[in-house]
Structure formats: C-alpha cells, structure tokens
Design a protein around this motif. Structure first.
Motif, PDB file in Angstrom:
ATOM      1  N   ARG A  99       0.798  -1.304   0.002  1.00 16.63           N
ATOM      2  CA  ARG A  99       0.002   0.000  -0.009  1.00 16.63           C
ATOM      3  C   ARG A  99       0.853   1.187   0.142  1.00 16.63           C
ATOM      4  O   ARG A  99       0.603   2.449  -0.666  1.00 16.63           O
ATOM      5  CB  ARG A  99      -0.843   0.013   1.251  1.00 16.63           C
ATOM      6  N   LEU A 106      -7.465  -5.658  -4.060  1.00 14.25           N
ATOM      7  CA  LEU A 106      -8.247  -4.797  -3.672  1.00 14.25           C
ATOM      8  C   LEU A 106      -7.827  -3.653  -2.556  1.00 14.25           C
ATOM      9  O   LEU A 106      -8.152  -2.569  -2.670  1.00 14.25           O
ATOM     10  CB  LEU A 106      -9.795  -5.327  -3.317  1.00 14.25           C
ATOM     11  N   ALA A 107      -7.285  -4.586  -1.571  1.00 14.73           N
ATOM     12  CA  ALA A 107      -6.755  -4.053  -0.443  1.00 14.73           C
ATOM     13  C   ALA A 107      -5.653  -2.862  -0.740  1.00 14.73           C
ATOM     14  O   ALA A 107      -5.552  -1.803  -0.127  1.00 14.73           O
ATOM     15  CB  ALA A 107      -6.584  -4.889   0.658  1.00 14.73           C
ATOM     16  N   ASN A 109      -4.999  -1.670  -4.126  1.00 20.50           N
ATOM     17  CA  ASN A 109      -5.415  -0.451  -5.003  1.00 20.50           C
ATOM     18  C   ASN A 109      -6.279   0.590  -4.063  1.00 20.50           C
ATOM     19  O   ASN A 109      -6.532   1.691  -4.492  1.00 20.50           O
ATOM     20  CB  ASN A 109      -6.511  -1.287  -5.832  1.00 20.50           C
ATOM     21  N   ASP A 110      -6.775   0.394  -2.856  1.00 17.65           N
ATOM     22  CA  ASP A 110      -7.590   1.260  -2.358  1.00 17.65           C
ATOM     23  C   ASP A 110      -7.054   2.474  -1.966  1.00 17.65           C
ATOM     24  O   ASP A 110      -7.540   3.555  -1.654  1.00 17.65           O
ATOM     25  CB  ASP A 110      -7.862   0.531  -0.702  1.00 17.65           C
ATOM     26  N   THR A 125      -6.797   6.493  -6.749  1.00 16.83           N
ATOM     27  CA  THR A 125      -7.651   6.562  -7.691  1.00 16.83           C
ATOM     28  C   THR A 125      -6.963   6.555  -8.914  1.00 16.83           C
ATOM     29  O   THR A 125      -7.571   6.322 -10.076  1.00 16.83           O
ATOM     30  CB  THR A 125      -8.474   7.826  -7.799  1.00 16.83           C
ATOM     31  N   LEU A 144     -10.081  -5.591   3.897  1.00 11.48           N
ATOM     32  CA  LEU A 144      -9.534  -4.064   3.528  1.00 11.48           C
ATOM     33  C   LEU A 144      -9.911  -3.286   4.793  1.00 11.48           C
ATOM     34  O   LEU A 144      -8.938  -2.180   5.126  1.00 11.48           O
ATOM     35  CB  LEU A 144     -10.713  -3.572   2.620  1.00 11.48           C
ATOM     36  N   ARG A 173      -6.723  -0.898   6.603  1.00 11.28           N
ATOM     37  CA  ARG A 173      -6.839   0.648   6.656  1.00 11.28           C
ATOM     38  C   ARG A 173      -6.342   1.018   8.051  1.00 11.28           C
ATOM     39  O   ARG A 173      -5.634   2.113   8.591  1.00 11.28           O
ATOM     40  CB  ARG A 173      -8.333   1.064   6.258  1.00 11.28           C
TER      41      ARG A 173
END
Length: 405
Positions: free
Chosen positions: A266, A302-303, A305-306, A309, A359, A363
């Motif tokens: 991330r 998914l986790a 790319n969060d 944008t 996810l 965070r």
C-alpha cells in the motif's frame, strides 16, 4: 554485401489516420535516440517510410538496434548506386545470386520517383527480370509468391536496391500511447510488463524502491541494468530510485506480521501514485500476475488499490509464469532478472502473509504509521537517472554477459 541505407516500413501506425503524422514524428525521434551511438547515421522520417542513411556505420549493428524499435514492421537493407542501367543490372544480379537456392522463384518490383529516368517501371521490371533469368540457372519468375523479392527504387538522388526483409518489433512508437510509471522490482515479471506497455506506445518512467543496507548496491545496479536493456525500445528511460528503508523498518515495528506485506505494498503504491502525479503521467504499471504470490490475489489487489484513484495497470494479470519467462528470454532480461540480489520486496517477508487481507483491517493497521511523513521523506529522497540503451551498471566479468546489451 555492405548496405548504404536501411529502409523502414511502418507497422500499425499506418492505420492511424489524422494522427499518422504525429506517430511518424515520434518514431523518428525514437529511432534517433536508439541510434545515438552511431554518430554518422542520418534519419529521415517520411510519410510512406523512414530512411536511415548509414554513411559508413556498421550495417549489422544498426539493423540489430532498429529491430527493437516499436512501430517498425519491416526493415529493408538497401544499397544506393548510380542511376545507370548496367550498374543496376549488376547489383540486382548479385542480390539474386546471394539469395538463390535450387528451385527458387523471384520477382522484380520497381518504383520510379524520378520520372525523367529513361525507363519506366514496366520496362525496368522486364529488363532486370530478363537479365536475372539469363544469368541464374534454374531460377523462375513468380510475381505473386516469390522466394526472392528484389526492390528497385529510382529516386532523385540515385537508385536503391534491396532484396532482404527483416521483421521489426511491431507495435506502436513509444510515446504515442501516453506516459506512465512502472514499479520495477528487479525480478522476472516487471521488465516483461514494461516491454508490453511500451509495445502499446506508452512512455515509461521506472520507479524502483531500494532499502540500504538491507538491499545492496548491486541490487540497485541490477535494476538499472534491466532498464538499460529495456531502453533499446525507446532510446532512454528515466529511472527513479526511491529510498524505502525507513518505511519498511517502521512497518515491521508497528504493523501485525500477517499484514506487513499488504501495508508495505500500500505504501509503495501510494508513493508511486504521488510520483506519477507529480511527473504528469497517467497511470502506474506493475508486473503483478493473478495468484502468483500472496500479494497478488484479488483480495490483496483490492486492499492495495484502495490507496489511490490512479489507474493501476497489470499487463501480466492473466498470464502463466512460463509465458512470462518465455518473453523475458526473448527480450534478454531473464538472465539479469534471476541474478541473486535481494530487492526490497523480498526482505522482511513474513512466514505467513495474508493472502486475503481484509480491507478494513488494512486501513486500520496503516493508521499505526505516519503515512504522510514517511511518504514525504521518501519522495524528497528520490534520485533520478536518465538511462540510455546499452549503458552498463554491473560488472560484466562477474554478473552480466555482454550479449544482454
């Protein structure tokens, strides 16, 4: 036989309509960049084809360099001679003899730019074809599917003869498909993803995370060497090295073990996306392939790319590893990629990373670290190197064979 010019036929860009002119200009710039080592060559990018005048430079080396340039369909090594019929007949015969095998067929294909030349195209085809038939035993004419196709162009500045067709790299000229960054790890996958992105015309800036003292200077130079090999497709690549030690040490200290890889990725993507934005690029490419490692499951993607944008593009996402390796060998990055230097993706790897990270937990655990401060210090510490095709960064005697370049 020593050639005097390489005639280049365009590939897919020939279908680009109103954008054709811009595509041809970009291809001309790319060819000049790739041929920067050949000081005498002259490149003229014209509407129907591109011409590379050798002016005494080594034809084999220039041809090898041109074969890697995206946007080129075929290369035609050519000899320029005087516009004298007897001289043209002699050279055409030499080319036919050089390529002749028992039972071979041939055709003569002429184009006449100089309308004042004494013979028109049909007359030249007949005269030259008859001369070859008279002097090469067993050769036959086949105008539809010849084994030997000899091209004769009568231009204002001479006659140009060619008989060999060499396939180019195809694709689109690098720079016509926008600009993006690539997260280059130093493994097998990301160089292949770079190659595929560039083949669709994307101008790539490399982003490489390094973590001294856990990763060595050799590992950094390995990534630069891979970039140098890939630069043959565009002429040069901007290499952005990002210091990542503080980020990794902080994550290891404060984040639960199972989520070390997720939070690390991330942070990598956050930093890469910010660099991409600052450099006015339009997306981030990665070498990820679905299901290949723990961080490349759909849940992991998914986790990760969060955090942005920004478009995250994965050319290898559905490819098998063997297919990726096959391409890496074709583009001569494989032997470099498997050199045993640690990169920052392999250090601090937990024994059981989460393959399906949650996810919300991702965070939550990321809040345990100073995301903004770590990002700022990493980006403030970047170093940018302009890497050209053929530059050397590793000790070849120990690590790299010359043919990789």
């Amino acid at each position: 036989m020593h050639y005097t010019e390489i005639m280049v036929r365009y590939g897919e860009l020939s279908t680009k309509g109103k954008n054709r002119k811009d595509f041809i200009k970009q291809l001309g710039r790319n060819v000049r960049a790739v041929l920067h080592r050949f000081e005498k060559v002259e490149v003229k990018a014209q509407r129907d084809r591109l011409h590379v005048a050798l002016n005494g430079e080594d034809d084999d080396q220039v041809i090898a360099a041109l074969q890697g340039v995206f946007g080129i369909e075929n290369l035609y090594p050519t000899i320029r001679i005087e516009k004298d019929l007897e001289t043209i007949k002699r050279v055409v015969l030499q080319m036919a003899q050089a390529q002749f095998t028992p039972g071979a067929t041939f055709k003569i294909n002429t184009r006449r730019q100089d309308k004042h030349f004494a013979y028109d195209t049909n007359q030249l085809n007949n005269l030259l074809g008859a001369y070859v038939l008279e002097n090469v035993d067993g050769i036959k004419v086949d105008v539809k599917h010849p084994d030997i196709a000899i091209r004769v162009e009568i231009r204002m500045n001479g006659a140009f003869i060619s008989a060999e067709t060499i396939h180019g790299a195809g694709g689109l000229p690098v720079g016509t498909g926008g600009r993006a960054t690539m997260m280059l790890s130093g493994g097998i996958d990301s160089p292949v993803a770079t190659y595929l992105a560039m083949k669709r015309g994307v101008k790539i800036d490399m982003i490489h995370f390094y973590s001294p003292p856990y990763t060595s200077e050799q590992a950094l130079n390995k990534a630069k060497q891979l970039t140098s090999v890939l630069a043959k497709y565009s002429g040069n690549i901007q290499f952005i090295q990002v210091p990542f030690t503080e980020v990794q040490e902080t994550i290891k200290e404060k984040v639960p073990e199972g989520y070390l890889m997720t939070i690390q990725r991330r942070m990598m993507l956050r930093i890469a996306a910010e660099i991409t934005k600052q450099r006015h690029c339009s997306g981030v490419f990665t070498g990820e392939a679905l299901g290949q490692v723990a961080s490349q499951t759909l849940e992991s993607m998914l986790a990760i790319n969060d955090v942005t944008t920004m478009p995250v593009l994965r050319p290898l996402v559905s490819m098998d590893k063997e297919d990726i390796i096959k391409i890496s060998k074709q583009i001569k990055t494989f032997d470099l990629s498997i050199l045993p230097f640690e990169d920052c993706c392999t250090i601090f790897t937990p024994p059981s990373p989460k393959t399906r990270p949650d996810l919300e937990k991702s965070r939550k655990f990321e809040n345990y670290i100073d995301v903004a401060g770590l990002m700022k210090r990493a980006i403030d510490g970047i170093k940018i190197t302009d890497i050209k095709a053929g530059e050397e960064f590793l000790n070849q005697d120990q690590d790299v064979f010359a043919e990789l370049l």
